[in-house]
Write a protein that holds these residues in place. Structure first.
Motif, PDB file in Angstrom:
ATOM      1  N   MET A   1      20.211  87.229 -21.940  1.00 21.13           N
ATOM      2  CA  MET A   1      19.639  85.940 -22.314  1.00 21.13           C
ATOM      3  C   MET A   1      18.641  86.159 -23.445  1.00 21.13           C
ATOM      4  O   MET A   1      17.838  87.070 -23.411  1.00 21.13           O
ATOM      5  CB  MET A   1      18.957  85.321 -21.095  1.00 21.13           C
ATOM      6  CG  MET A   1      18.238  84.052 -21.424  1.00 21.13           C
ATOM      7  SD  MET A   1      17.651  83.102 -20.017  1.00 21.13           S
ATOM      8  CE  MET A   1      16.672  84.257 -19.133  1.00 21.13           C
ATOM      9  N   ALA A  85      18.042  71.947 -19.623  1.00 22.60           N
ATOM     10  CA  ALA A  85      18.334  73.202 -18.916  1.00 22.60           C
ATOM     11  C   ALA A  85      18.120  74.398 -19.835  1.00 22.60           C
ATOM     12  O   ALA A  85      17.617  75.442 -19.401  1.00 22.60           O
ATOM     13  CB  ALA A  85      19.764  73.189 -18.374  1.00 22.60           C
ATOM     14  N   ARG A  86      18.468  74.250 -21.123  1.00 22.09           N
ATOM     15  CA  ARG A  86      18.248  75.352 -22.072  1.00 22.09           C
ATOM     16  C   ARG A  86      16.759  75.585 -22.293  1.00 22.09           C
ATOM     17  O   ARG A  86      16.324  76.728 -22.450  1.00 22.09           O
ATOM     18  CB  ARG A  86      18.966  75.059 -23.399  1.00 22.09           C
ATOM     19  CG  ARG A  86      20.477  75.191 -23.301  1.00 22.09           C
ATOM     20  CD  ARG A  86      21.167  75.188 -24.669  1.00 22.09           C
ATOM     21  NE  ARG A  86      20.848  74.046 -25.500  1.00 22.09           N
ATOM     22  CZ  ARG A  86      21.437  72.855 -25.432  1.00 22.09           C
ATOM     23  NH1 ARG A  86      22.377  72.632 -24.548  1.00 22.09           N
ATOM     24  NH2 ARG A  86      21.092  71.884 -26.255  1.00 22.09           N
ATOM     25  N   ALA A  88      14.515  75.091 -20.015  1.00 26.45           N
ATOM     26  CA  ALA A  88      14.078  75.745 -18.777  1.00 26.45           C
ATOM     27  C   ALA A  88      14.466  77.217 -18.723  1.00 26.45           C
ATOM     28  O   ALA A  88      13.693  78.049 -18.232  1.00 26.45           O
ATOM     29  CB  ALA A  88      14.650  75.012 -17.564  1.00 26.45           C
ATOM     30  N   ASP A  89      15.646  77.551 -19.248  1.00 23.06           N
ATOM     31  CA  ASP A  89      16.075  78.955 -19.158  1.00 23.06           C
ATOM     32  C   ASP A  89      15.742  79.794 -20.389  1.00 23.06           C
ATOM     33  O   ASP A  89      16.077  80.969 -20.468  1.00 23.06           O
ATOM     34  CB  ASP A  89      17.558  79.068 -18.804  1.00 23.06           C
ATOM     35  CG  ASP A  89      18.512  78.694 -19.931  1.00 23.06           C
ATOM     36  OD1 ASP A  89      18.099  78.575 -21.101  1.00 23.06           O
ATOM     37  OD2 ASP A  89      19.712  78.515 -19.636  1.00 23.06           O
ATOM     38  N   THR A  91      16.719  79.380 -23.594  1.00 16.06           N
ATOM     39  CA  THR A  91      17.727  79.525 -24.649  1.00 16.06           C
ATOM     40  C   THR A  91      17.748  78.350 -25.621  1.00 16.06           C
ATOM     41  O   THR A  91      18.571  78.326 -26.544  1.00 16.06           O
ATOM     42  CB  THR A  91      19.137  79.697 -24.041  1.00 16.06           C
ATOM     43  OG1 THR A  91      19.451  78.543 -23.254  1.00 16.06           O
ATOM     44  CG2 THR A  91      19.208  80.951 -23.196  1.00 16.06           C
TER      45      THR A  91
END
Length: 124
Positions: A1, A85-86, A88-89, A91
């Motif tokens: 990641m 979501a990106r 949050a992660d 990316t």
């Protein structure tokens, strides 16, 4: 990641904007869902003559148009959810194809962008 190199302030700004856009899109989806219920009820009670009414659109046309608009709003919600979501992660802001940074200017124009401008041009 890949680890995000955006500043925390930039990420917060994009997250806030995406959440606001999501709230607006969800509101539109709820409104269209209500309208779809009305069209569905009218369609089920429509006489056979409705399809041949020269004065206005048929129920089939109404249904088709409203279904398309609702699908667009649902697609928009999904894109926003994926962007959140990106964030949050970690990316968010990186091209899904080449891995390079997506410019802040591009994200300002299209905060749900998954491709850098060069890769987006290749998609056309």
């Amino acid at each position: 990641m890949t680890v995000t190199t955006m500043t925390p302030a930039q990420l917060e700004r994009f997250e806030a904007r995406l959440l606001a856009e999501r709230a607006e899109a969800a509101e539109r989806a709820a409104e269209f869902d209500d309208v779809m219920g009305e069209v569905r009820a009218a369609r089920s009670g429509a006489s056979a003559d409705d399809e041949h009414d020269p004065e206005g659109p048929t129920m089939t046309q109404e249904w088709s148009q409203r279904t398309a608009v609702l699908a667009d709003v649902q697609h928009e919600l999904a894109e926003i959810d994926r962007a959140l979501a990106r964030i949050a992660d970690g990316t968010y802001g990186f091209c899904a194809r080449c891995g390079k940074r997506i410019t802040v200017a591009r994200l300002d124009a299209r905060p749900t962008a998954t491709l850098c401008i060069d890769c987006a041009r290749l998609e056309r």
